[in-house]
Every structure is written in structure tokens, then in C-alpha cells.
Design an enzyme around this catalytic site. Structure first.
Site, PDB file in Angstrom:
ATOM      1  N   GLU A 275      -6.999 -40.212 -27.851  1.00 26.45           N
ATOM      2  CA  GLU A 275      -8.109 -41.286 -27.390  1.00 26.45           C
ATOM      3  C   GLU A 275      -8.702 -40.673 -26.152  1.00 26.45           C
ATOM      4  O   GLU A 275      -9.283 -40.737 -25.828  1.00 26.45           O
ATOM      5  CB  GLU A 275      -6.955 -42.414 -26.982  1.00 26.45           C
ATOM      6  CG  GLU A 275      -7.232 -43.531 -27.436  1.00 26.45           C
ATOM      7  CD  GLU A 275      -8.797 -43.663 -28.030  1.00 26.45           C
ATOM      8  OE1 GLU A 275      -9.229 -42.719 -28.623  1.00 26.45           O
ATOM      9  OE2 GLU A 275      -9.096 -44.831 -27.234  1.00 26.45           O
TER      10      GLU A 275
ATOM     11  N   THR B  26     -17.948 -45.149 -24.685  1.00 25.91           N
ATOM     12  CA  THR B  26     -16.841 -45.291 -23.960  1.00 25.91           C
ATOM     13  C   THR B  26     -16.609 -44.399 -23.002  1.00 25.91           C
ATOM     14  O   THR B  26     -17.490 -44.905 -21.504  1.00 25.91           O
ATOM     15  CB  THR B  26     -16.027 -45.174 -24.755  1.00 25.91           C
ATOM     16  OG1 THR B  26     -15.504 -45.763 -25.631  1.00 25.91           O
ATOM     17  CG2 THR B  26     -14.708 -45.571 -23.800  1.00 25.91           C
TER      18      THR B  26
HETATM   19  N1  HSE Z   1     -10.202 -50.005 -21.923  1.00 26.13           N
HETATM   20  C1  HSE Z   1     -11.159 -49.627 -22.824  1.00 26.13           C
HETATM   21  C2  HSE Z   1     -12.910 -49.313 -22.261  1.00 26.13           C
HETATM   22  C3  HSE Z   1     -11.794 -49.764 -24.005  1.00 26.13           C
HETATM   23  O1  HSE Z   1     -12.956 -50.681 -21.319  1.00 26.13           O
HETATM   24  O2  HSE Z   1     -13.531 -48.446 -21.831  1.00 26.13           O
HETATM   25  C4  HSE Z   1     -13.260 -48.929 -24.604  1.00 26.13           C
HETATM   26  O3  HSE Z   1     -11.640 -47.789 -25.076  1.00 26.13           O
END
Ligand code: HSE
Length: 291
Positions: free
Chosen positions: A120, A168
Site C-alpha cells: 500500500e 490518496t
Molecule cells: N486512511 C487513508 C486516508 C485511506 O484516508 O488517506 C486511504 O488510503
């Protein structure tokens, strides 16, 4: 040869930034692996053209390197990238389970969370396991650096995906770096409410617990028509609405009888703003499965 299906996931659930996640019944990615002397990747399906096939840049390729498990990896995307549904995490989780099986590495699902989280990091630039944990373990998950707790909740959900990719990386840049004591108290209150709601599979409590005074308002500016869609979903009976993961998907919690109406209200909300969107009626589901 091993094939694994890993589900889409919704991370944060408003009040649980980088902590809460839930596996969705659908959509999902499928990954097939075969032993090879070096890792190669092919990607087909939803949004495949946006997914890198270079092993060092693809979450599944990074997982293969982390497990020292070179393979021919075929990824069939059911989850559109950059939609807020843990697309890259699903491929990482599926690859981790498949390669663990193919090479008989003997890791538990819980141990594979940190392996898949390395993958990830290739996509988002930071290690956070709130998508890979539910993709591997299923249910509603609370992820901490020292492990993940799973609740097998039953809950009706709608995710509405506008035709607008958000990375993201970009969405993490707008997250505030500090918060007031009032916002801290409200966040703790909402996160606790949501967790109790998940333990009871109670859509009213989970919906209330989605509220978040810190991260979601900052990110709402990135999702065109977010406020209008939220209002439309609430009017149609949603018990709570928030941004799914880092967006642009919008997540609504509903009672089962309101699910269809909420889905169509959300699509209408986007379309009134001139944005094409599609809604998926889903629920909290299982983690990755070997086919
Ligand atoms: N927790 C992460 C964010 C999830 O909100 O950036 C997305 O990958």
C-alpha cells in the site's frame, strides 16, 4: 497457480481516520499468481490503464518482493483505482494471500496485514493499514500499530462513485496537522459511538458515529457536490454519510429498507451537479478468499 478474491474496503468511516475500515460485499479484485524466476504483472479490468505494471510501483509487485516470492501476477480489477474503495489495497491483500499460499510461507492473515501494508505504501506514499486489514480479515476493523481487532458487523451500505479520480497522496495533503480540544472530544465521542454501533450492527449508531469535524470537512472541498449528495442521501433515509477513504466515493449507512432509495438519491445528487456517478448497494462483507 493460486487465485484469490479480495474485497473493496471503505477506510476511516469519518471519525476513525487511518484506524477504522470495513470490508465490502462487493466489488472485488481477483489476483492469480504462478511461480516464476522474476515478477511480472498484467492488469485488466476497471481502470486498468491507471494501474502501473512495473513490479516496484504496483502494490502486488511490492508484496511479491516483500515475501521474496517472484511470480507471474495477473490482476483483474473489479475496483476502480482512485475511487476511495481501497483498490490498490485489495490487489495487495489478494497478492499477499495468494503468494503466501503459492510459496507455503505459513504467515497468518493477521501477519499478512503488515506485508500488504508495505505494498500500500507504494501507492499512497505512507504505510497505513486501514484498507489492507479489512481486505484480509473481513468485517469492521480497528487497526493499531500492534494489531487489528475485527467485528463481524451486519450493515447495509451504499457507496456512490462519481466520475472524478482523487489520488490518496493528494487527499492526504489537505488533512490538518493539528486539532482543537473541542474537535478531539467530538471525534472520540463519534468514534466510540460508531464502534458500539458496529458491535450491535446498529445503523443508527454507526451513522451518527460517521460524523467527523476534522478530516472530512477538509477533504469535502476535493469532492465536487459532496454537500449536496450528503444532504440528498440523508433526506432519503441514510443514517450517516461520509467520504469513503480518501474519496471521491461517498459512503452512506442505511437501514436495509432505505438502501435502494438512498442509492438513487445519491446518484441524482451528483447528476444534478452535472457529474456522472454510479451507486453500489453493498454491506459489510468477508475478507480475501482463495478460489
Ligand atoms: N486512511 C487513508 C486516508 C485511506 O484516508 O488517506 C486511504 O488510503
Amino acid at each position: 497457480m493460486v487465485t484469490v478474491r479480495a474485497p473493496a474496503t471503505t477506510a476511516n468511516l469519518g471519525s476513525g481516520y487511518d484506524t477504522f475500515g470495513a470490508a465490502l460485499e462487493r466489488p472485488a479484485d481477483e489476483v492469480t499468481v504462478q511461480r516464476a524466476t522474476e515478477t511480472t504483472l498484467t492488469v485488466t479490468g476497471a481502470g486498468a490503464e491507471y494501474v502501473p505494471e512495473a513490479p516496484t510501483e504496483n502494490t502486488a509487485g511490492v508484496v511479491a518482493a516483500t515475501l521474496d516470492a517472484p511470480a507471474t501476477i495477473e490482476i483483474r480489477k473489479g475496483i476502480r483505482p482512485a475511487s476511495g474503495l481501497g483498490s490498490s489495497a485489495a490487489s495487495a491483500a489478494a497478492a499477499a494471500v495468494a503468494l503466501n499460499e503459492l510459496y507455503d510461507r505459513g504467515y497468518s492473515r493477521a501477519e499478512l496485514v503488515s506485508v500488504a501494508a508495505e505494498g500500500e505504501a507504494a501507492a499512497s506514499g505512507e504505510v497505513h493499514a486501514d484498507n489492507v486489514a479489512p481486505a484480509l480479515l473481513g468485517g469492521f476493523t480497528v487497526t493499531r500499530p500492534d494489531g487489528t481487532t475485527v467485528v463481524d458487523a451486519e450493515l447495509s451500505l451504499v457507496v456512490c462513485l462519481p466520475a472524478q479520480p482523487i489520488s490518496t497522496r493528494e487527499a492526504r495533503q489537505v488533512v490538518p496537522s493539528s486539532l482543537s480540544m473541542d474537535d478531539h472530544v467530538e471525534t472520540v465521542r463519534n468514534a466510540a459511538t460508531l464502534t458500539v454501533g458496529m458491535c450491535r450492527s446498529d445503523p443508527a449508531l454507526v451513522g451518527r458515529g460517521l460524523d467527523d469535524p476534522v478530516v472530512t470537512p477538509a477533504r469535502a472541498a476535493l469532492v465536487d457536490a459532496y454537500d449536496a449528495v450528503r444532504e440528498a442521501a440523508t433526506r432519503a433515509g441514510a443514517t450517516g454519510v461520509t467520504i469513503s477513504g480518501s474519496g471521491p466515493g461517498v459512503l452512506a449507512v442505511t437501514r436495509p429498507t432505505d438502501q435502494r432509495a438512498v442509492a438513487s438519491a445519491m446518484v441524482d445528487g451528483f447528476e444534478r451537479a452535472g457529474i456522472d456517478a454510479r451507486a453500489i448497494q453493498t454491506g459489510v462483507g468477508d475478507g480475501a478468499t482463495i478460489r
